[in-house]
Scaffold this active site. Structure first.
Site, PDB file in Angstrom:
ATOM      1  N   CYS A 164       7.634  14.298  52.787  1.00 49.05           N
ATOM      2  CA  CYS A 164       8.529  12.687  51.657  1.00 49.05           C
ATOM      3  C   CYS A 164       8.844  13.667  50.896  1.00 49.05           C
ATOM      4  O   CYS A 164       9.171  12.795  49.947  1.00 49.05           O
ATOM      5  CB  CYS A 164       6.752  12.584  50.899  1.00 49.05           C
ATOM      6  SG  CYS A 164       5.060  12.253  52.309  1.00 49.05           S
ATOM      7  N   HIS A 304       6.574  12.655  41.813  1.00 48.32           N
ATOM      8  CA  HIS A 304       6.317  12.239  43.540  1.00 48.32           C
ATOM      9  C   HIS A 304       4.885  11.189  43.132  1.00 48.32           C
ATOM     10  O   HIS A 304       4.014  10.693  44.146  1.00 48.32           O
ATOM     11  CB  HIS A 304       6.254  13.830  43.794  1.00 48.32           C
ATOM     12  CG  HIS A 304       5.610  13.343  45.557  1.00 48.32           C
ATOM     13  ND1 HIS A 304       6.451  13.016  46.154  1.00 48.32           N
ATOM     14  CD2 HIS A 304       4.807  13.844  46.371  1.00 48.32           C
ATOM     15  CE1 HIS A 304       6.015  12.356  47.504  1.00 48.32           C
ATOM     16  NE2 HIS A 304       4.996  13.412  47.725  1.00 48.32           N
ATOM     17  N   GLU A 315       1.400  19.383  41.189  1.00 47.09           N
ATOM     18  CA  GLU A 315       2.634  18.767  40.673  1.00 47.09           C
ATOM     19  C   GLU A 315       2.533  18.150  39.509  1.00 47.09           C
ATOM     20  O   GLU A 315       3.787  19.480  38.160  1.00 47.09           O
ATOM     21  CB  GLU A 315       3.082  17.556  41.335  1.00 47.09           C
ATOM     22  CG  GLU A 315       4.264  17.007  40.360  1.00 47.09           C
ATOM     23  CD  GLU A 315       4.753  15.629  41.616  1.00 47.09           C
ATOM     24  OE1 GLU A 315       5.982  15.092  40.744  1.00 47.09           O
ATOM     25  OE2 GLU A 315       3.486  14.671  41.866  1.00 47.09           O
ATOM     26  N   LYS A 333       4.857   5.106  42.666  1.00 47.10           N
ATOM     27  CA  LYS A 333       2.657   4.933  43.482  1.00 47.10           C
ATOM     28  C   LYS A 333       2.623   3.857  43.289  1.00 47.10           C
ATOM     29  O   LYS A 333       1.401   3.770  44.356  1.00 47.10           O
ATOM     30  CB  LYS A 333       2.973   6.202  44.475  1.00 47.10           C
ATOM     31  CG  LYS A 333       4.110   7.240  44.980  1.00 47.10           C
ATOM     32  CD  LYS A 333       3.839   8.277  45.806  1.00 47.10           C
ATOM     33  CE  LYS A 333       4.462   9.056  46.360  1.00 47.10           C
ATOM     34  NZ  LYS A 333       5.701   9.146  45.130  1.00 47.10           N
ATOM     35  N   HIS A 338       2.160   4.965  48.950  1.00 43.61           N
ATOM     36  CA  HIS A 338       3.319   5.983  48.975  1.00 43.61           C
ATOM     37  C   HIS A 338       3.644   5.805  50.473  1.00 43.61           C
ATOM     38  O   HIS A 338       3.719   5.564  51.386  1.00 43.61           O
ATOM     39  CB  HIS A 338       2.153   7.336  49.508  1.00 43.61           C
ATOM     40  CG  HIS A 338       3.001   9.002  49.577  1.00 43.61           C
ATOM     41  ND1 HIS A 338       4.425   9.167  49.822  1.00 43.61           N
ATOM     42  CD2 HIS A 338       2.888  10.103  49.842  1.00 43.61           C
ATOM     43  CE1 HIS A 338       4.498  10.092  49.813  1.00 43.61           C
ATOM     44  NE2 HIS A 338       3.991  10.904  49.948  1.00 43.61           N
ATOM     45  N   PHE A 397       4.913  17.650  53.611  1.00 42.08           N
ATOM     46  CA  PHE A 397       3.974  17.991  54.540  1.00 42.08           C
ATOM     47  C   PHE A 397       4.996  19.320  54.382  1.00 42.08           C
ATOM     48  O   PHE A 397       5.873  18.836  55.198  1.00 42.08           O
ATOM     49  CB  PHE A 397       3.290  17.327  55.543  1.00 42.08           C
ATOM     50  CG  PHE A 397       2.242  16.671  54.971  1.00 42.08           C
ATOM     51  CD1 PHE A 397       1.466  16.353  53.789  1.00 42.08           C
ATOM     52  CD2 PHE A 397       2.116  15.735  56.487  1.00 42.08           C
ATOM     53  CE1 PHE A 397       0.439  15.649  53.578  1.00 42.08           C
ATOM     54  CE2 PHE A 397       0.300  14.963  55.645  1.00 42.08           C
ATOM     55  CZ  PHE A 397       0.276  14.734  54.433  1.00 42.08           C
TER      56      PHE A 397
END
Length: 409
Positions: A164, A304, A315, A333, A338, A397
């Site tokens: 991502c 994010h 975050e 988002k 996402h 990831f």
């Protein structure tokens, strides 16, 4: 990892996302704070049966039937976004030296739609009906290849695959290509379309997705106290990047400058972020140093912000350590879901638009910000303010972290 210096100017934007097609439509939807999530007929037999799809996307009409049938959807989205971006920049085969035009796009999962369909054909007992185009339709790298073919770009082309964070990594790479003199123009961005039954089931089995089947439009709620997972989306964004002097020389519109880039690894866990956001902190500090920007100068962060319990808290901790609580933070988002490998590029485009318009879109669906989130999350409606410096952050990831610093043009 630090960029080579010298910055890059964004002169064109192409956006094909759940928030709409084109920069103007996307911006209006973001300001509205209305989520694109809805029950998805393609997922009717799946545990999590809702998603954020690109609305009214007709590949045959946009690309021509002969072209569309050869491309997986993740490539279709990117080609349309790239055409938009190049037109928006006032560029194209007649205005550039094709050998000096590069393409770098982020993608993670490749042609899942194609692979799942062909898997059904093969194991359904008809291997002779397998498409001879299965491999080129499914390969991750082919999106850069097809965009280069479509626009006649003869410079370097490649795909970044950092989950991502892929779209942000692509923009950082493009900036370095310009600074090094390798290219004069780079088409940079990201794309993903993996809203297939197997992929969605895999994400659900991981516990990554929201399970609010009864209210999908309210399911993505980044930084909210009651968040329970992300809503998967699809989309593509392509940005045209040039050196500032070249953009000025041809009188091009300049949305914003990509002034800094940083990337770092958690080296911690396959899917979970570092508990304190240590990798993101390093990436963000690197990007700020690269841009020669002080933390106090950052007025806005497009985070994010996936709407998962772990990501949003870690975050926020990293953002607070580096920036304090002075920057207006949003996660778009809440509207788009996402979009996986496309997210970093889409959100970089949104960050550029925020700088242009002097406004921060709200984080959708947030009734109460998690009390452990110590940053200034914008909720309820857009916040208008003069903006000179903004940041876009991305995590993926594998422990991939990326940060982009954008400055007003």
């Amino acid at each position: 990892m630090t960029g080579a210096g010298g910055g890059a100017t964004i002169t064109g934007l192409g956006l094909v996302t759940p928030a709409g097609s084109g920069a103007d439509e996307n911006w209006r939807r973001l300001l509205s704070g209305v989520s694109a999530a809805a029950t998805d007929p393609e997922l009717k037999d799946v545990e999590v049966d809702f998603s954020c799809r690109v609305p009214d996307f007709d590949a045959n009409a946009l690309l021509g039937r002969r072209t569309a049938w050869r491309l997986d959807r993740f490539v279709q989205l990117a080609v349309v976004a790239a055409r938009q971006a190049v037109a928006d920049a006032g560029h194209g085969p007649g205005t550039w030296d094709a050998a000096r035009v590069g393409v770098v796009l982020g993608n993670s999962l490749g042609g899942t739609t194609t692979f799942e369909a062909q898997h059904r054909t093969y194991y359904g007992g008809a291997p002779e009906d397998l498409s001879p185009l299965m491999i080129p339709m499914g390969m991750v790298n082919m999106v850069a290849g097809y965009v280069a073919m479509d626009l006649g770009a003869l410079g370097p082309s490649l795909v970044t695959a950092t989950a991502c964070a892929s779209g942000a990594a692509a923009i950082g790479t493009a900036r370095d290509w310009l600074a090094s003199g390798l290219c004069d123009v780079v088409l940079a961005g990201g794309t993903e379309s993996a809203l297939t039954p197997a992929t969605m089931t895999g994400l659900a089995r991981m516990g990554a997705l929201s399970v609010r089947r009864d209210e999908p439009a309210a399911a993505s709620r980044p930084f909210a106290a009651d968040r329970d997972g992300f809503v998967a989306g699809e989309g593509a964004a392509v940005l045209v990047l040039e050196r500032e002097r070249d953009a000025r020389a041809r009188g091009a519109r300049r949305y914003a400058a990509v002034a800094g880039f940083g990337a770092a690894s958690d080296a911690y866990h396959a899917t979970a972020p570092h508990p304190e956001g240590a990798g993101l902190e390093r990436a963000l500090r690197t990007a700020l140093a690269d841009a020669d920007v002080a933390p106090a100068d950052v007025g806005h962060v497009n985070a994010h912000g996936t709407s998962t319990p772990m990501n949003d808290l870690t975050e926020a901790r990293a953002l607070h350590r580096v920036l304090g609580s002075g920057a207006a933070v949003t996660s778009t988002k809440g509207v788009t879901g996402h979009t996986l490998a496309a997210a970093g590029a889409i959100e970089a485009a949104y960050t550029a638009l925020a700088l242009c318009h002097g406004a921060v879109p709200p984080t959708a669906n947030v009734r109460e910000v998690d009390p452990e989130v110590a940053v200034d999350v914008v909720t309820g409606g857009p916040r208008t303010a003069p903006l000179d410096v903004a940041v876009s952050t991305s995590l993926g990831f594998g422990g991939h972290n990326a940060a982009l610093v954008l400055t007003a043009a």
